[in-house]
Write a protein that holds these residues in place. Structure first.
Motif, PDB file in Angstrom:
ATOM      1  N   ASN A 117      -9.546 -19.578  -4.059  1.00  0.00           N
ATOM      2  CA  ASN A 117      -8.446 -19.949  -4.935  1.00  0.00           C
ATOM      3  C   ASN A 117      -7.954 -18.831  -5.831  1.00  0.00           C
ATOM      4  N   GLN A 118      -8.594 -17.711  -5.793  1.00  0.00           N
ATOM      5  CA  GLN A 118      -8.156 -16.568  -6.583  1.00  0.00           C
ATOM      6  C   GLN A 118      -7.969 -15.377  -5.657  1.00  0.00           C
ATOM      7  N   PRO A 119      -6.958 -14.569  -5.911  1.00  0.00           N
ATOM      8  CA  PRO A 119      -6.700 -13.446  -5.022  1.00  0.00           C
ATOM      9  C   PRO A 119      -7.764 -12.368  -5.152  1.00  0.00           C
ATOM     10  N   GLN A 120      -7.902 -11.611  -4.081  1.00  0.00           N
ATOM     11  CA  GLN A 120      -8.812 -10.476  -4.086  1.00  0.00           C
ATOM     12  C   GLN A 120      -8.066  -9.249  -4.608  1.00  0.00           C
ATOM     13  N   HIS A 121      -8.726  -8.518  -5.470  1.00  0.00           N
ATOM     14  CA  HIS A 121      -8.165  -7.306  -6.035  1.00  0.00           C
ATOM     15  C   HIS A 121      -8.879  -6.105  -5.417  1.00  0.00           C
ATOM     16  N   PHE A 122      -8.105  -5.162  -4.942  1.00  0.00           N
ATOM     17  CA  PHE A 122      -8.631  -4.049  -4.179  1.00  0.00           C
ATOM     18  C   PHE A 122      -8.703  -2.758  -4.996  1.00  0.00           C
ATOM     19  N   GLY A 123      -9.684  -1.943  -4.636  1.00  0.00           N
ATOM     20  CA  GLY A 123      -9.740  -0.581  -5.145  1.00  0.00           C
ATOM     21  C   GLY A 123      -8.846   0.326  -4.317  1.00  0.00           C
TER      22      GLY A 123
ATOM     23  N   GLN B  72       0.847  -1.191   0.000  1.00  0.00           N
ATOM     24  CA  GLN B  72       0.000   0.000   0.000  1.00  0.00           C
ATOM     25  C   GLN B  72       0.881   1.238   0.000  1.00  0.00           C
ATOM     26  N   SER B  73       0.899   1.933  -1.114  1.00  0.00           N
ATOM     27  CA  SER B  73       1.610   3.210  -1.170  1.00  0.00           C
ATOM     28  C   SER B  73       0.725   4.280  -0.566  1.00  0.00           C
ATOM     29  N   PRO B  74       1.311   5.383  -0.095  1.00  0.00           N
ATOM     30  CA  PRO B  74       0.520   6.426   0.571  1.00  0.00           C
ATOM     31  C   PRO B  74      -0.662   6.883  -0.270  1.00  0.00           C
ATOM     32  N   GLY B  75      -1.839   6.870   0.324  1.00  0.00           N
ATOM     33  CA  GLY B  75      -3.040   7.318  -0.372  1.00  0.00           C
ATOM     34  C   GLY B  75      -3.559   6.369  -1.422  1.00  0.00           C
ATOM     35  N   GLN B  76      -2.969   5.204  -1.502  1.00  0.00           N
ATOM     36  CA  GLN B  76      -3.362   4.248  -2.539  1.00  0.00           C
ATOM     37  C   GLN B  76      -4.059   3.037  -1.923  1.00  0.00           C
ATOM     38  N   GLY B  77      -4.577   2.199  -2.801  1.00  0.00           N
ATOM     39  CA  GLY B  77      -5.200   0.963  -2.352  1.00  0.00           C
ATOM     40  C   GLY B  77      -4.172  -0.120  -2.144  1.00  0.00           C
ATOM     41  N   LEU B  78      -4.647  -1.317  -2.004  1.00  0.00           N
ATOM     42  CA  LEU B  78      -3.800  -2.474  -1.744  1.00  0.00           C
ATOM     43  C   LEU B  78      -3.517  -3.186  -3.056  1.00  0.00           C
ATOM     44  N   GLN B  79      -2.233  -3.297  -3.380  1.00  0.00           N
ATOM     45  CA  GLN B  79      -1.840  -3.966  -4.612  1.00  0.00           C
ATOM     46  C   GLN B  79      -1.253  -5.324  -4.277  1.00  0.00           C
ATOM     47  N   LEU B  80      -1.706  -6.353  -4.969  1.00  0.00           N
ATOM     48  CA  LEU B  80      -1.213  -7.696  -4.734  1.00  0.00           C
ATOM     49  C   LEU B  80       0.203  -7.830  -5.269  1.00  0.00           C
TER      50      LEU B  80
ATOM     51  N   HIS C 243     -15.661 -10.844 -12.198  1.00  0.00           N
ATOM     52  CA  HIS C 243     -15.520 -11.379 -10.845  1.00  0.00           C
ATOM     53  C   HIS C 243     -16.892 -11.668 -10.250  1.00  0.00           C
ATOM     54  N   LEU C 244     -16.906 -12.647  -9.350  1.00  0.00           N
ATOM     55  CA  LEU C 244     -18.166 -13.123  -8.801  1.00  0.00           C
ATOM     56  C   LEU C 244     -18.319 -12.852  -7.310  1.00  0.00           C
ATOM     57  N   TYR C 245     -17.212 -12.582  -6.636  1.00  0.00           N
ATOM     58  CA  TYR C 245     -17.211 -12.382  -5.191  1.00  0.00           C
ATOM     59  C   TYR C 245     -16.794 -10.947  -4.899  1.00  0.00           C
TER      60      TYR C 245
ATOM     61  N   CYS D 160     -13.028  -1.676  -1.212  1.00  0.00           N
ATOM     62  CA  CYS D 160     -13.803  -2.687  -1.912  1.00  0.00           C
ATOM     63  C   CYS D 160     -12.829  -3.637  -2.589  1.00  0.00           C
ATOM     64  N   ALA D 161     -13.194  -4.902  -2.672  1.00  0.00           N
ATOM     65  CA  ALA D 161     -12.367  -5.885  -3.359  1.00  0.00           C
ATOM     66  C   ALA D 161     -13.264  -6.861  -4.105  1.00  0.00           C
TER      67      ALA D 161
END
Lengths: 113, 114
Positions: B100-106, A38-46, B29-31, B92-93
């Motif tokens: 089995n699939q990763p969650q992607h976040f806003g 998570q960079s400042p002010g950003q969301g969560l990146q996998l 995405h479904l979840y 939100c994700a």
């Protein structure tokens, strides 16, 4: 219930130096493990994920992590950090049959010249 | 690369008012999920949503909160009678699969209650 521990709240590393961020999980069976940034002010990146198979997983931005069942650990590593790696890093776990991600408290990474 | 989008990026609301936070998940995405991060604390799970109903929720997600997928693209979190302690970043994700699939976040909505 599963839990995640990130023992280091803040780490400072020189640019170009190697990095290891620690993560320990608590769960009876093998969980699915993730690192997010998570960079400042950003969301969560996998950054990367571990589901099964090879215990050394490669991610984006040159990061890798190794799952060690015997130590219940999933530490994140990078051989040479860049100033742009400064961010908050979160380890997370989800267990089969459960949908929620459980996050650690995060490790804030500072890069110095 | 497809991404999860959230609006607004920052919401300021008077205590006691209702707010609606909006999310557009990744299209196939479904979840769908909502998480909360109070300043200086870790990210906490609020609720997951699948097949037009809540599939799991945390103890935080009480009657003050509700979620809805009003159409084929939006996913909303409604907070009624907001309190000061609702101030947080709300993420939100979405994911293809529950496990089995990763969650992607806003990028999140920063909610400030005055």
């Amino acid at each position: 219930a599963q839990s995640v521990t990130q023992p280091d709240i803040h780490i400072t590393v020189s640019e170009g130096a190697s990095l290891e961020l620690r993560c320990n999980y608590s769960y009876g069976a093998t969980p699915y493990l993730f690192w997010y940034v998570q960079s400042p002010g950003q969301g969560l990146q996998l950054l990367l994920k571990y589901f099964s198979g090879d215990t050394l997983v490669q991610g984006i931005k040159g990061f890798e992590a190794e799952f060690k069942r015997s130590q219940s650990s999933f530490n994140l590593r990078k051989p040479s950090v860049h100033w742009s790696d400064a961010a908050e890093y979160f380890c997370a776990v989800v267990v089969f049959g459960n949908e929620k991600l459980t996050f650690g408290t995060g490790t804030r990474l500072t890069i110095i010249p | 690369e497809p991404e999860v989008t959230q609006t607004p990026s920052h919401q300021v609301t008077q205590m006691g008012q209702e707010v609606i936070l909006r999310c557009v998940p990744i299209s196939n995405h479904l979840y769908f999920y909502w998480y909360r991060q109070i300043l200086g604390q870790k990210v906490e799970f609020l609720v997951s949503f699948y097949n037009n109903e809540i599939s799991e929720k945390s103890e935080i997600f009480d009657d003050q909160f509700s979620v809805e997928r009003p159409d084929g693209s939006n996913f909303t979190l409604k907070i009624r009678s907001t309190k000061l302690e609702d101030s947080a970043m709300y993420f939100c994700a979405s994911s293809m699969d529950s496990t089995n699939q990763p969650q992607h976040f806003g990028d999140g909505t920063r909610l400030s209650i005055l």
